[in-house]
Design a protein around this motif. Sequence first.
Motif, PDB file in Angstrom:
ATOM      1  N   GLY A 156     -46.260  39.175 -34.531  1.00 57.37           N
ATOM      2  CA  GLY A 156     -47.024  40.387 -34.261  1.00 57.37           C
ATOM      3  C   GLY A 156     -47.742  40.995 -35.440  1.00 57.37           C
ATOM      4  O   GLY A 156     -48.946  41.251 -35.383  1.00 57.37           O
ATOM      5  N   ARG A 182     -45.250  43.708 -23.662  1.00 57.91           N
ATOM      6  CA  ARG A 182     -46.303  44.615 -24.123  1.00 57.91           C
ATOM      7  C   ARG A 182     -47.388  43.912 -24.934  1.00 57.91           C
ATOM      8  O   ARG A 182     -48.465  44.470 -25.144  1.00 57.91           O
ATOM      9  CB  ARG A 182     -45.699  45.743 -24.963  1.00 57.91           C
ATOM     10  CG  ARG A 182     -44.677  46.585 -24.219  1.00 57.91           C
ATOM     11  CD  ARG A 182     -44.172  47.704 -25.080  1.00 57.91           C
ATOM     12  NE  ARG A 182     -45.162  48.758 -25.256  1.00 57.91           N
ATOM     13  CZ  ARG A 182     -45.097  49.707 -26.191  1.00 57.91           C
ATOM     14  NH1 ARG A 182     -44.083  49.710 -27.043  1.00 57.91           N
ATOM     15  NH2 ARG A 182     -46.031  50.622 -26.285  1.00 57.91           N
ATOM     16  N   THR A 183     -47.088  42.717 -25.430  1.00 63.96           N
ATOM     17  CA  THR A 183     -48.062  41.995 -26.262  1.00 63.96           C
ATOM     18  C   THR A 183     -48.210  40.586 -25.710  1.00 63.96           C
ATOM     19  O   THR A 183     -47.766  39.620 -26.327  1.00 63.96           O
ATOM     20  CB  THR A 183     -47.610  41.941 -27.728  1.00 63.96           C
ATOM     21  OG1 THR A 183     -46.302  41.354 -27.782  1.00 63.96           O
ATOM     22  CG2 THR A 183     -47.564  43.313 -28.341  1.00 63.96           C
ATOM     23  N   ALA A 226     -49.012  36.826 -27.610  1.00 66.97           N
ATOM     24  CA  ALA A 226     -48.885  37.053 -29.051  1.00 66.97           C
ATOM     25  C   ALA A 226     -48.621  35.710 -29.732  1.00 66.97           C
ATOM     26  O   ALA A 226     -47.579  35.113 -29.552  1.00 66.97           O
ATOM     27  CB  ALA A 226     -47.722  38.012 -29.327  1.00 66.97           C
TER      28      ALA A 226
END
Length: 409
Positions: A141, A316-317, A320
């Motif tokens: 991230g 949420r990502t 990634a």
Amino acid sequence: MIRVGLIGFGTVGGGVYERLLHTKKQIKQLLKNEIEISAILVKDRQKRRAENVDTFVTTSWDEFCERAEFDVIFEAIGGIEPAFTYTARWLEKGVPVISANKKLVAERGEILEHLAVDHCTYYGYEAAVAGGIPIINSLKGNLTTTPITRVSGILNGTTNYMLTEMIENHRSFTEVLLEAQELGYAEADPTDDIEGFDAWYKIRILSRLCFGTWPSVTSFFRKGVANIEDWHVEVGERLGFKVKLIAEAWRSDLGVKGRVTPAFLSPTEPLANVRGVTNGISLEGDFVDQLLFLGPGAGKEATANSMVEDFIFHERTTNAIRVTKEGKREQAESCIHSFVFINHADRNRALEWVKQEGIAVIDTYAHHEGEGWIVSSNNSSPFETYPIYGDISKRKREKTIHSAQFGAF
């Protein structure tokens, strides 16, 4: 509704269950959805432990699969099988899997990641390395374009606890191993810890994240702590060195290389101060110099927290992916000196060895059980040898063994 399936209800599985219950409100706020633990698959011996759990519990794989249309699976059983079969089954169905299983990830992670990509889902394994330290998702991230030239660390809390006790309290290897087992840090069969397998799995996983490809097993050397004798630790301590089980990987002109080995760290090395069951990880690169991560390497709460946070991170990502780039330079092995330990009976043979190989002996130190020699680094020593990390000029000065065979130091 996010329907959760939990495979395994041992220490980690039980921790995940508790953590999910305690964070239901936070998860709802973050993901805008309720979470429900729909079923737990347990081994027979875990069934009594799960008796008071307010959800469906079964020892039957078929019953577990039929119980719900799961939205995420948490795998917490360890080992390769049946964990690989279970994980592959859900990834093939497009269901994401979160794992704390370092052996499975290291040995089958490449296959499982491909399955996840092929079926438009994800395979998360933050908790597989260094327990409570968020190193995997930091690489995915926050450091997605940062070139890393070397990663190293203390990745096994059991051996670090043992070596810390040997250094600070002058205790024997056998004594601290028994205590580690009593405290629950080491298993009844401590082979994975003592022989370096645990750290070996973890550094291979970190290597994949740092350098972009799953490494060849043959490119990663492994040596555990079983051959460290009490007097080796004493000699190192006399000079201000601390012995640690170090795992490292680096990008060389021959590709990615790595190793797990006991090593002596000088006072200038940040990892020298990582004590007890704590883990430490160092990332090195041209643009960041050195980043150091410290935290709990294992434990019910820390590992369960990492698994839940891993799930939140991926939800949420989406997609990634760390984009690895070549650094400005290749990273050579970071140690240029080694500590060689020689029993008195082997001294003449050792003198002949350094003479024949042209090895520079920097310093020598006496102990009633033998001698410790600091030499220019050599990987083919016939004696018990450990790398030294850091500036040896910062070592404590001790009276050397003056010997005409070596000449002046």
